[in-house]
Write an enzyme that holds these catalytic residues in place. Structure first.
Site, PDB file in Angstrom:
ATOM      1  N   SER A  44       4.336  -2.099  10.055  1.00  0.00           N
ATOM      2  CA  SER A  44       5.796  -1.971  10.162  1.00  0.00           C
ATOM      3  C   SER A  44       6.557  -3.245   9.784  1.00  0.00           C
ATOM      4  O   SER A  44       7.616  -3.522  10.355  1.00  0.00           O
ATOM      5  CB  SER A  44       6.190  -1.509  11.573  1.00  0.00           C
ATOM      6  OG  SER A  44       5.695  -0.207  11.801  1.00  0.00           O
ATOM      7  N   HIS A  76      -9.155   0.744   5.690  1.00  0.00           N
ATOM      8  CA  HIS A  76      -7.832   1.019   6.266  1.00  0.00           C
ATOM      9  C   HIS A  76      -7.990   1.987   7.436  1.00  0.00           C
ATOM     10  O   HIS A  76      -8.836   2.888   7.403  1.00  0.00           O
ATOM     11  CB  HIS A  76      -6.904   1.606   5.199  1.00  0.00           C
ATOM     12  CG  HIS A  76      -5.480   1.648   5.647  1.00  0.00           C
ATOM     13  ND1 HIS A  76      -4.995   2.653   6.453  1.00  0.00           N
ATOM     14  CD2 HIS A  76      -4.442   0.801   5.430  1.00  0.00           C
ATOM     15  CE1 HIS A  76      -3.712   2.414   6.718  1.00  0.00           C
ATOM     16  NE2 HIS A  76      -3.352   1.311   6.104  1.00  0.00           N
ATOM     17  N   ASN A  82       0.860  -1.184   0.000  1.00  0.00           N
ATOM     18  CA  ASN A  82       0.000   0.000   0.000  1.00  0.00           C
ATOM     19  C   ASN A  82       0.898   1.237   0.000  1.00  0.00           C
ATOM     20  O   ASN A  82       1.515   1.556   1.014  1.00  0.00           O
ATOM     21  CB  ASN A  82      -0.890  -0.027   1.257  1.00  0.00           C
ATOM     22  CG  ASN A  82      -1.673   1.262   1.439  1.00  0.00           C
ATOM     23  OD1 ASN A  82      -1.773   2.089   0.520  1.00  0.00           O
ATOM     24  ND2 ASN A  82      -2.248   1.431   2.622  1.00  0.00           N
ATOM     25  N   LYS A 101       0.067   4.283  -0.248  1.00  0.00           N
ATOM     26  CA  LYS A 101      -0.585   5.476   0.334  1.00  0.00           C
ATOM     27  C   LYS A 101      -0.381   6.683  -0.599  1.00  0.00           C
ATOM     28  O   LYS A 101      -0.329   6.508  -1.811  1.00  0.00           O
ATOM     29  CB  LYS A 101      -0.071   5.732   1.745  1.00  0.00           C
ATOM     30  CG  LYS A 101      -0.089   4.464   2.600  1.00  0.00           C
ATOM     31  CD  LYS A 101       0.194   4.717   4.039  1.00  0.00           C
ATOM     32  CE  LYS A 101       0.247   3.387   4.785  1.00  0.00           C
ATOM     33  NZ  LYS A 101       0.341   3.519   6.210  1.00  0.00           N
ATOM     34  N   GLU A 134      -6.363   4.480   8.293  1.00  0.00           N
ATOM     35  CA  GLU A 134      -6.244   5.912   7.943  1.00  0.00           C
ATOM     36  C   GLU A 134      -7.549   6.429   7.348  1.00  0.00           C
ATOM     37  O   GLU A 134      -7.931   7.590   7.575  1.00  0.00           O
ATOM     38  CB  GLU A 134      -5.061   6.110   6.983  1.00  0.00           C
ATOM     39  CG  GLU A 134      -3.742   5.951   7.716  1.00  0.00           C
ATOM     40  CD  GLU A 134      -2.600   5.420   6.863  1.00  0.00           C
ATOM     41  OE1 GLU A 134      -2.697   5.448   5.617  1.00  0.00           O
ATOM     42  OE2 GLU A 134      -1.608   4.961   7.454  1.00  0.00           O
ATOM     43  N   GLU A 193      -4.417  -5.200  11.092  1.00  0.00           N
ATOM     44  CA  GLU A 193      -3.413  -4.139  11.177  1.00  0.00           C
ATOM     45  C   GLU A 193      -3.599  -3.357  12.478  1.00  0.00           C
ATOM     46  O   GLU A 193      -4.371  -2.384  12.523  1.00  0.00           O
ATOM     47  CB  GLU A 193      -3.568  -3.172  10.004  1.00  0.00           C
ATOM     48  CG  GLU A 193      -3.402  -3.813   8.648  1.00  0.00           C
ATOM     49  CD  GLU A 193      -2.907  -2.796   7.626  1.00  0.00           C
ATOM     50  OE1 GLU A 193      -1.838  -3.016   7.079  1.00  0.00           O
ATOM     51  OE2 GLU A 193      -3.583  -1.780   7.414  1.00  0.00           O
ATOM     52  N   GLY A 233       3.195   2.104  10.778  1.00  0.00           N
ATOM     53  CA  GLY A 233       4.056   3.266  10.629  1.00  0.00           C
ATOM     54  C   GLY A 233       4.907   3.577  11.849  1.00  0.00           C
ATOM     55  O   GLY A 233       5.538   4.625  11.906  1.00  0.00           O
TER      56      GLY A 233
END
Ligand code: PEP
Length: 268
Positions: free
Chosen positions: A216, A98, A9, A11, A100, A170, A176
């Site tokens: 990560s 996701h 991904n 992003k 985000e 996730e 991240g």
């Protein structure tokens, strides 16, 4: 045995020349027969999906995914891209739910359920993301939290439709952060999700469902995850922006599929 999957991904990263260079390097590093038993998916920004297709074909093992789709089928929704549009240009997968999207764009389980429905209606394969925050984990019932995300976003589907969904666990505290969960932490949640799927759809559907870990992941820490019985690969953010790392992740998944090398018995 389930196949493995490595999905990247990107992003909101890369200019067109950078995206072209990255895709070209990935396609060259992963020809069609590079990783038998491993599905490889790259999810660049939507703007690059159309130019990506000729870079990936022919002879590449890599399929294209979108990072999102609209919650409506079509119409006066300025700036949106529908599931039908994505399918019409040759996209295979779409990442939905996701963290985000949930955090910055207020996506709820119910909204994600509608996007999943639209994706499947338009022959896109959803990569459905779930995962708890550090606060939810600290509070205790993180397994209940992710199971609820699954039920509320996916359990309206028939068993046949559910068979087209890839689940990605996730944990928000790992995404991240540079600090992945441990393989054991991920395996605990994956096993709980698989059991939850089995309760709704039966053992055969649960056994066939791909459940990816995301947060990560890099080539140096992926191997223990790939050895766990309920972890079928990875959804990768940061490391998917570097061809060498992404290809190394695919190769790690291929090694996990191939299993330990058979050593020939010495001839007497
Ligand atoms: C992600 O955002 O889906 C993700 C897994 O990101 P990262 O690998 O950078 O943690």
């Amino acid at each position: 045995m389930r196949r493995k999957m490595i999905a990247g991904n990107w992003k909101m990263n890369k200019t067109l020349p950078e995206a072209t260079a990255l895709l070209t390097a990935i396609a060259e590093g992963l020809p069609a027969d590079a990783a038998p038993g491993v599905a490889v998916v790259v999810c660049p920004p939507a703007l690059y999906l159309v130019p990506a297709l000729p870079l990936l074909r022919p002879g590449s093992a890599v399929l294209l995914g979108a990072q999102n789709c609209a919650q409506q089928a079509a119409g006066a929704y300025t700036g949106e891209i529908s599931a039908a549009m994505l399918h019409s240009v040759g996209v295979t997968y779409v990442v939905l739910g996701h963290s985000e999207r949930r955090h910055y764009f207020g996506e709820t389980n119910a909204l994600v359920a509608e996007k999943v429905r639209l994706a499947l209606t338009n022959k896109l394969l959803p990569i459905f993301c779930c995962g708890e925050s550090a606060a939810v984990r600290a509070h205790g019932d993180y397994l209940g939290f992710v199971k609820t995300q699954l039920s509320e976003s996916l359990f309206h589907l028939s068993a046949e439709a559910f068979g087209n969904v890839v689940v990605a666990y996730e944990p928000l505290w790992a995404i991240g952060s540079g600090k992945p969960a441990t393989a054991a932490q991920a395996q605990q949640v994956h096993a709980a999700l698989r059991q939850h799927i089995a309760q709704r759809y039966g053992a055969a559907v649960a056994a066939a469902t791909l459940i990816l870990y995301g947060g990560s992941i890099t080539p140096s820490d992926v191997d223990p995850f790939l050895c766990e019985p309920d972890i079928d690969g990875a959804l990768v953010g940061g490391a998917s922006l570097h061809a060498r790392e992404f290809i190394a992740l695919v190769r790690a998944a291929q090694r996990a599929v191939a299993g330990p090398a058979v050593v020939a018995a010495p001839v007497a």
